[in-house]
Enzyme design. Structure first.
Site, PDB file in Angstrom:
ATOM      1  N   HIS A 237       3.420  -1.118  13.062  1.00  0.00           N
ATOM      2  CA  HIS A 237       3.169   0.300  13.324  1.00  0.00           C
ATOM      3  C   HIS A 237       1.717   0.663  13.046  1.00  0.00           C
ATOM      4  O   HIS A 237       1.106   1.431  13.797  1.00  0.00           O
ATOM      5  CB  HIS A 237       4.105   1.168  12.477  1.00  0.00           C
ATOM      6  CG  HIS A 237       5.371   1.515  13.173  1.00  0.00           C
ATOM      7  ND1 HIS A 237       6.175   2.562  12.793  1.00  0.00           N
ATOM      8  CD2 HIS A 237       5.992   0.972  14.248  1.00  0.00           C
ATOM      9  CE1 HIS A 237       7.216   2.637  13.585  1.00  0.00           C
ATOM     10  NE2 HIS A 237       7.132   1.674  14.470  1.00  0.00           N
ATOM     11  N   GLU A 238       1.169   0.132  11.971  1.00  0.00           N
ATOM     12  CA  GLU A 238      -0.224   0.429  11.648  1.00  0.00           C
ATOM     13  C   GLU A 238      -1.162  -0.035  12.756  1.00  0.00           C
ATOM     14  O   GLU A 238      -2.227   0.543  12.975  1.00  0.00           O
ATOM     15  CB  GLU A 238      -0.609  -0.226  10.321  1.00  0.00           C
ATOM     16  CG  GLU A 238      -0.068   0.482   9.100  1.00  0.00           C
ATOM     17  CD  GLU A 238      -0.523   1.934   9.048  1.00  0.00           C
ATOM     18  OE1 GLU A 238      -1.748   2.177   9.136  1.00  0.00           O
ATOM     19  OE2 GLU A 238       0.339   2.827   8.928  1.00  0.00           O
TER      20      GLU A 238
END
Length: 254
Positions: A237-238
């Site tokens: 996600h990052e």
């Protein structure tokens, strides 16, 4: 506040006892089509606490309303994820089926979308409908799946089908999933809840202590491996969720 008063105070979930040991949860946030709004996730958490305090319950059935089961993250939550104001681990609603002490049957009579489908798959047992849509729609918005989707999809649907569904975000009706060999009962929508209650009634014939301990034993590997999977999903996600294209897709497609 007593448990009866807590249940009576719920506005988005209708709780009813079926016999002496089965709880039926009808999720009915009609305004938001059963997305994971803050209000709904709060009520699901209240239900979980009540269930886990009970010494009489042997099974739980969770279902939706009309053509909706659960629809995953709300538009606002997706924007918050994109901005970095929250992570999907801030909302553990998807773990409802795991964290219940007793077996949970997901009566997925309606569309199960994104995190809503994930939540259904994390239940111990599931029944789906021929007419409804089932999808992991994370990639449609341009970010990688979360909520343990990359783990539970493979566990419950098989490696080939889960890979296709996660990568393409394709929408499948239950009748198509049946042709692809899913292990769940796939029934007309009108029959899903009845079939799920039949399963719950079979469970209710078993000793509660044995049900609780067997479920806990059967989830040992899941809980161990899921934690590692969640860490990897957060790292992905990052790398993906903060991209400008994600905001554009949320705005355009939600």
């Amino acid at each position: 506040m007593s448990e009866n008063n807590q249940l009576a105070g719920l506005s988005l979930i209708k709780c009813e006892m079926v016999g002496n040991s089965i709880m039926l949860l009808r999720v009915e946030d009609r305004q938001n089509k059963n997305t994971f709004s803050q209000a709904l996730t709060n009520e699901i958490d209240i239900c979980l606490q009540i269930i886990n305090r009970s010494e009489n319950l042997k099974a739980v059935v969770i279902t939706g309303y009309d053509s909706y089961f659960l629809s995953g993250g709300s538009k606002q939550e997706l924007f918050e994820l994109h901005k970095g104001a929250m992570q999907f681990t801030d909302i553990n609603t998807y773990r409802f089926g795991i964290d219940c002490n007793v077996p949970v049957i997901a009566a997925m009579q309606g569309h199960a979308i994104g995190g809503g489908f994930v939540m259904g798959l994390f239940c111990d047992l599931a029944v789906i409908s021929r007419e409804s849509i089932y999808t992991f729609n994370f990639m449609k918005y341009g970010f990688t799946p979360g909520m343990g989707a990359t783990y539970i999809a493979s566990e419950k649907l098989g490696a080939a089908l889960s890979c296709e569904m996660l990568l393409t975000a394709r929408r499948y009706r239950g009748e198509m999933l049946k042709t692809k060999g899913v292990a769940f009962d796939v029934l007309p929508r009108a029959e899903v809840l009845g079939a799920s209650l039949d399963i719950a009634e079979a469970l209710a014939e078993m000793p509660r202590k044995s049900l609780v301990h067997l479920k806990k034993h059967m989830n040992i590997r899941l809980n161990r491996e899921l934690g590692e999977c969640i860490e990897r999903e957060l790292a992905l996600h990052e790398l993906t969720i903060h991209e400008p294209e994600v905001r554009s897709r949320i705005t355009k497609l939600f």
